[in-house]
Design an enzyme around this catalytic site. Structure first.
Site, PDB file in Angstrom:
ATOM      1  CE1 TYR A 141      -3.676  -2.414   0.376  1.00 25.08           C
ATOM      2  CE2 TYR A 141      -4.681  -0.411   1.210  1.00 25.08           C
ATOM      3  CZ  TYR A 141      -4.797  -1.691   0.711  1.00 25.08           C
ATOM      4  OH  TYR A 141      -6.043  -2.231   0.562  1.00 25.08           O
ATOM      5  CE  LYS A 192       1.500 -17.664  -3.155  1.00 18.62           C
ATOM      6  NZ  LYS A 192       0.547 -18.797  -3.231  1.00 18.62           N
ATOM      7  CG  ASP A 224      -2.413 -19.978  -1.904  1.00 16.86           C
ATOM      8  OD1 ASP A 224      -1.873 -20.000  -0.763  1.00 16.86           O
ATOM      9  OD2 ASP A 224      -1.934 -20.583  -2.886  1.00 16.86           O
ATOM     10  CG  ASP A 248      -8.168  -4.419   1.573  1.00 20.15           C
ATOM     11  OD1 ASP A 248      -9.103  -3.932   2.232  1.00 20.15           O
ATOM     12  OD2 ASP A 248      -8.121  -4.378   0.323  1.00 20.15           O
ATOM     13  CG  ASP A 252     -13.764  -6.666   2.065  1.00 18.46           C
ATOM     14  OD1 ASP A 252     -13.398  -5.946   3.012  1.00 18.46           O
ATOM     15  OD2 ASP A 252     -14.315  -6.223   1.034  1.00 18.46           O
TER      16      ASP A 252
HETATM   17  C1  IPM Z   1     -10.410  -0.988   4.052  1.00 28.46           C
HETATM   18  C2  IPM Z   1     -10.695  -0.326   2.735  1.00 28.46           C
HETATM   19  C3  IPM Z   1      -9.545   0.617   2.394  1.00 28.46           C
HETATM   20  C4  IPM Z   1      -8.288  -0.209   2.263  1.00 28.46           C
HETATM   21  C5  IPM Z   1      -9.770   1.493   1.142  1.00 28.46           C
HETATM   22  C6  IPM Z   1     -11.040   2.304   1.241  1.00 28.46           C
HETATM   23  C7  IPM Z   1      -8.592   2.383   0.863  1.00 28.46           C
HETATM   24  O1  IPM Z   1     -10.898  -1.282   1.753  1.00 28.46           O
HETATM   25  O2  IPM Z   1     -10.247  -0.269   5.049  1.00 28.46           O
HETATM   26  O3  IPM Z   1     -10.367  -2.216   4.094  1.00 28.46           O
HETATM   27  O4  IPM Z   1      -8.001  -0.763   1.181  1.00 28.46           O
HETATM   28  O5  IPM Z   1      -7.562  -0.305   3.238  1.00 28.46           O
HETATM   29 MG    MG Z   2     -10.975  -3.273   2.481  1.00 27.24          MG
END
Ligand code: IPM
Ligand code: MG
Length: 362
Positions: A141, A192, A224, A248, A252
């Protein structure tokens, strides 16, 4: 002493969900006498529209002097064609980096009331309680060089850099191992290492750090496989510690185990208890302004704020209990709705939590 909370509602559903969290904070303050001062600031697209920058100096200063930051969400289609340097997401990344918030806690807990809201089978997810610890201020990042360049043959090439210094790995390793001590004492480090040298070093340093925590069991998994295991048998995990980008993605993924991404709070901490708190979901432009966004992730982020930055774990527990009570009463926003429940919008969901909180204090 008055505690100062910087509130950055941001874009999309950000203002709608933050309003509900502030109602809950007001209630806590009224019930307990907690002395807090709220200061609002602009971030993301809203800040860009007002000032030309997604992270204005005033907002950064506000974040630096506050005891904690509560953030809604940033981004949206309106700003997608902007140059990367001024995109709303830059505001968020800038805050994380400038405030040194390297340790990102993303708890994935399944509230038993929502077992039917998950797309996974009940027996796979019931009782789920995982803590994903994401490194937040380094890795791909933030690594340089980065950009899009034109090669001599005229073709364009995009490039980013995955870098980790030992010290950056060590400090998130310590955070994860310390958190594990308050839980089931198991840390799975996700990397990884079979392909990426930066994460080969990650694994080596994690092993070194874990030697200081003989009471915590450290294991390793390739990313993975970790993604597969998260949907196959998620309850095998206690704490997962991983890099910025892997965290990240995996968070999710983990959110869907809990029924909805609208349920997951997060805390981003520096080394001294200062933190920024935000739901892990985005600005949800598709439902913005419709009054149906789930405010619970933001309300639960407020609970984390009280626990980790204001040392008010009692208030945090009350809020978490109030959320559970609202769910027990069958109240659901559309994202967590299942048959037989009462479907409500953002504001009534916030009201239900406040009412439950009042009852809990009385
Ligand atoms: C998160 C979001 C952020 C990230 C974005 C909005 C920049 O997806 O906080 O997980 O990628 O960190
Ligand atoms: Mg995110």
């Amino acid at each position: 002493m008055t505690k100062k909370i910087a509130v950055l509602a941001g874009d999309g559903i950000g203002p709608e969900i933050v309003t509900e969290a502030l109602k809950v904070l007001d209630c806590v303050a009224a019930e307990t006498g907690l002395d807090v001062r709220i200061e609002h600031g602009l971030v993301g697209g809203a800040a860009y529209d007002a000032s030309g920058s997604p992270l204005p100096e005033a907002t950064l200063a506000l974040g630096k002097e506050a005891d904690a930051v509560l953030l809604g969400a940033v981004g949206g289609p309106k700003w997608e064609s902007l140059d990367h340097a001024v995109r709303p997401e830059r505001g968020l990344l800038g805050l994380r980096s400038e405030l040194g918030l390297f340790s990102n806690l993303r708890p994935a807990i399944l509230h038993p009331q929502l077992v039917d809201a998950s797309t996974l089978k009940a027996d796979v997810v019931s009782g789920l309680d995982i803590m994903i610890m994401r490194e937040l201020t380094s890795g791909i990042y933030f690594g340089t060089p980065r950009g899009i360049r034109e090669l001599s043959d005229g073709e364009r090439e995009g490039f980013n850099t995955l870098v980790y210094r030992e010290s950056e790995i060590r400090r998130i390793g310590h955070s994860a191992l310390r958190i594990a001590r308050k839980r089931d004492r198991r840390v799975c480090s996700v990397d990884k290492a079979n392909v990426l040298e930066a994460t080969e070093l990650w694994r080596e340093v994690m092993i070194e750090v874990a030697e200081q925590y003989p009471d915590v069991e450290l294991s390793h998994m390739y990313v993975d496989n970790a993604a597969m295991q998260l949907v196959r048998a998620p309850k095998q995990f206690d704490v997962i510690v991983t890099t910025n980008m892997f965290g990240d993605i995996l968070s999710d993924c983990a959110s869907m185990l809990t029924g909805s991404i609208g349920m997951l709070p997060s805390a981003s901490l520096d080394g001294n208890g200062k933190g920024m708190y935000e739901p892990i979901h985005g600005s949800a432009p598709d439902i913005t302004g419709r009054g149906c966004a789930n405010p619970l992730a933001t309300i639960l982020s407020l609970a984390m704020l009280l626990r980790y930055s204001l040392d008010e774990s009692d208030a945090a527990e009350h809020i978490e209990q109030a959320v559970a009570d609202a769910l027990d009463a069958g109240i659901r926003t559309p994202d967590i709705y299942s048959h037989g429940m009462k479907k409500v919008g953002t504001v009534p969901m916030g009201d239900a939590v406040v009412a439950a909180l009042r009852r809990a204090y009385s």
